[in-house]
Design a protein around this motif. Sequence first.
Motif, PDB file in Angstrom:
ATOM      1  N   PHE A  54       0.807  -1.181  -0.059  1.00  9.23           N
ATOM      2  CA  PHE A  54       0.137   0.000   0.215  1.00  9.23           C
ATOM      3  C   PHE A  54       0.866   1.146   0.264  1.00  9.23           C
ATOM      4  O   PHE A  54       1.928   1.281   0.795  1.00  9.23           O
ATOM      5  CB  PHE A  54      -0.980   0.169   1.236  1.00  9.23           C
ATOM      6  CG  PHE A  54      -2.001  -1.009   1.401  1.00  9.23           C
ATOM      7  CD1 PHE A  54      -1.690  -2.299   1.365  1.00  9.23           C
ATOM      8  CD2 PHE A  54      -3.355  -0.610   1.178  1.00  9.23           C
ATOM      9  CE1 PHE A  54      -2.785  -3.445   1.441  1.00  9.23           C
ATOM     10  CE2 PHE A  54      -4.240  -1.396   1.188  1.00  9.23           C
ATOM     11  CZ  PHE A  54      -3.934  -2.841   1.243  1.00  9.23           C
ATOM     12  N   SER A  74      -7.051   7.863  -0.992  1.00 10.56           N
ATOM     13  CA  SER A  74      -6.731   6.386  -1.172  1.00 10.56           C
ATOM     14  C   SER A  74      -5.538   5.855  -1.221  1.00 10.56           C
ATOM     15  O   SER A  74      -4.682   6.569  -0.860  1.00 10.56           O
ATOM     16  CB  SER A  74      -7.104   6.333  -3.015  1.00 10.56           C
ATOM     17  OG  SER A  74      -8.279   6.894  -3.207  1.00 10.56           O
ATOM     18  N   VAL A 112      -2.249   0.194  -4.678  1.00  6.01           N
ATOM     19  CA  VAL A 112      -2.071  -0.960  -4.143  1.00  6.01           C
ATOM     20  C   VAL A 112      -1.122  -1.806  -5.280  1.00  6.01           C
ATOM     21  O   VAL A 112      -1.525  -1.896  -6.380  1.00  6.01           O
ATOM     22  CB  VAL A 112      -3.276  -1.801  -3.908  1.00  6.01           C
ATOM     23  CG1 VAL A 112      -2.807  -3.071  -3.275  1.00  6.01           C
ATOM     24  CG2 VAL A 112      -3.952  -1.046  -2.829  1.00  6.01           C
ATOM     25  N   ALA A 145      -8.824  -3.376  -4.190  1.00 11.33           N
ATOM     26  CA  ALA A 145      -8.344  -2.386  -5.194  1.00 11.33           C
ATOM     27  C   ALA A 145      -8.641  -2.861  -6.533  1.00 11.33           C
ATOM     28  O   ALA A 145      -8.530  -4.113  -6.871  1.00 11.33           O
ATOM     29  CB  ALA A 145      -6.666  -2.377  -4.893  1.00 11.33           C
ATOM     30  N   ILE A 148      -6.167   0.956  -7.142  1.00 14.36           N
ATOM     31  CA  ILE A 148      -6.318   1.940  -6.129  1.00 14.36           C
ATOM     32  C   ILE A 148      -7.630   1.285  -5.361  1.00 14.36           C
ATOM     33  O   ILE A 148      -8.437   0.811  -6.055  1.00 14.36           O
ATOM     34  CB  ILE A 148      -6.526   2.999  -6.999  1.00 14.36           C
ATOM     35  CG1 ILE A 148      -6.700   4.344  -6.038  1.00 14.36           C
ATOM     36  CG2 ILE A 148      -7.840   3.099  -7.924  1.00 14.36           C
ATOM     37  CD1 ILE A 148      -6.358   5.597  -6.867  1.00 14.36           C
ATOM     38  N   VAL A 149      -7.749   1.957  -4.334  1.00 18.92           N
ATOM     39  CA  VAL A 149      -8.709   1.670  -3.274  1.00 18.92           C
ATOM     40  C   VAL A 149      -8.932   2.612  -2.242  1.00 18.92           C
ATOM     41  O   VAL A 149      -8.045   3.389  -2.159  1.00 18.92           O
ATOM     42  CB  VAL A 149      -9.032   0.357  -2.600  1.00 18.92           C
ATOM     43  CG1 VAL A 149      -7.556   0.445  -1.681  1.00 18.92           C
ATOM     44  CG2 VAL A 149     -10.031   0.036  -1.616  1.00 18.92           C
ATOM     45  N   VAL A 200     -10.966  -0.249   2.281  1.00 11.03           N
ATOM     46  CA  VAL A 200     -10.119  -1.126   2.470  1.00 11.03           C
ATOM     47  C   VAL A 200     -10.464  -2.450   2.980  1.00 11.03           C
ATOM     48  O   VAL A 200     -10.861  -2.329   4.145  1.00 11.03           O
ATOM     49  CB  VAL A 200      -8.631  -0.830   2.914  1.00 11.03           C
ATOM     50  CG1 VAL A 200      -7.645  -1.927   3.267  1.00 11.03           C
ATOM     51  CG2 VAL A 200      -8.062   0.334   2.197  1.00 11.03           C
TER      52      VAL A 200
END
Length: 395
Positions: A108, A114, A117, A156, A219-220, A225
């Motif tokens: 991460f 955000s 990942v 992600a 991306i998350v 998460v």
Amino acid sequence: MSTALKPNAELALAFASSSSRPSYSKPNSTQLPRMPSGSLPNNFSGLSLASSSGLSQSKHVCSLSKNDSGESSGGFSYKDAGVDIDAGAELVRRIAKMAPGIGGFGGFFPLDDSYLVAGTDGVGTKLKLAFDTGIHDTIGIDLVAMSVNDIVTSGAKPLFFLDYYATSRLDVDLAEKVIKGIVDGCQQSDCALLGGETAEMPGFYAEGEYDLSGCAVGIVKKDSVINGKNIVAGDVLIGLPSSGVHSNGFSLVRRVLAHSGLSLKDQLPGKSVTLGEALMAPTVIYVKQVLNIISKGGVKGIAHITGGGFTDNIPRVFPKGLGAVIYNGSWEIPAVFKWIQEAGRIEDAEMRRTFNMGIGMVLVVSREASRRILEDDNGAYCIGEVVTGEGVSYR
């Protein structure tokens, strides 16, 4: 105003599996950088290798690994084949002292609200079977799958992928087949192939052989998460079926093949595919399915079942003090695993720690969410539950 990007010591550099490690050096090579090219059609339909319902209802995954007295029958093991999972885990522990955060399925990096990942991986000695079978157009799917399946475990969405293709002498037609598979894998996971590296290294690889590795970034949102922290006893384990061996355990598979007397061209017992085709079935890319399930709520943790099987991978998403009970006979085991175990006289515990045994992804969900997921008829199985304790047991 520009955003300052500072690695989070608790999150950065968490790699895909116990065998993954940072790349510290690079051999001298003729470097041929690649940029994106036109998309190629995704025409792979996959192989259906699930065993009969009779096999899936057995009380044990397979039971041919022990004699009537219950003693070991002297079968093969992953360590005998040259792969020591414990040694890999020890290396990760040592690296973690230098780079805190090692041990997750993805690394991460904070970016505004955000996380980026990232995950990196290869396809291991499955490449040897690609050379032996001549099946090169799907090995790139395996490469993409091994990274995107890791980063999606955090929720992600994959953004882009980069690959590395190394060979002794560049065979353009062969390389095109391999990269076509990479393009297909990126299409399946809705991510962009930004480019990569092609390296010719005369004398380093055997003639006609190549090596592959790749890296995916997704991306998350920070508040979305999936990290397993709120998992509790009583939560349900949902398994998503695999296509077969995927991309782990092939050193053991090759050892079994070498001693079985069978050919990759032989037909898999009871199936309409050859043994080589069954073993080369590409790794399932779970990205779209998993993100769809996550979007409906109730998902608390996700484990990608790679090297280490259920035994090592499921506990990675649990808070301390929790373990898993797996229900034997709760899913269909691909017939290829039965062949591997019988031909190699491999013990149940060794099979479960080396192979995915037909389940490539495990989601830990609330009971309410489990009912909804199973009703959606997406091929998911209820395979177990979270219990107080540690480790993974079977009943």
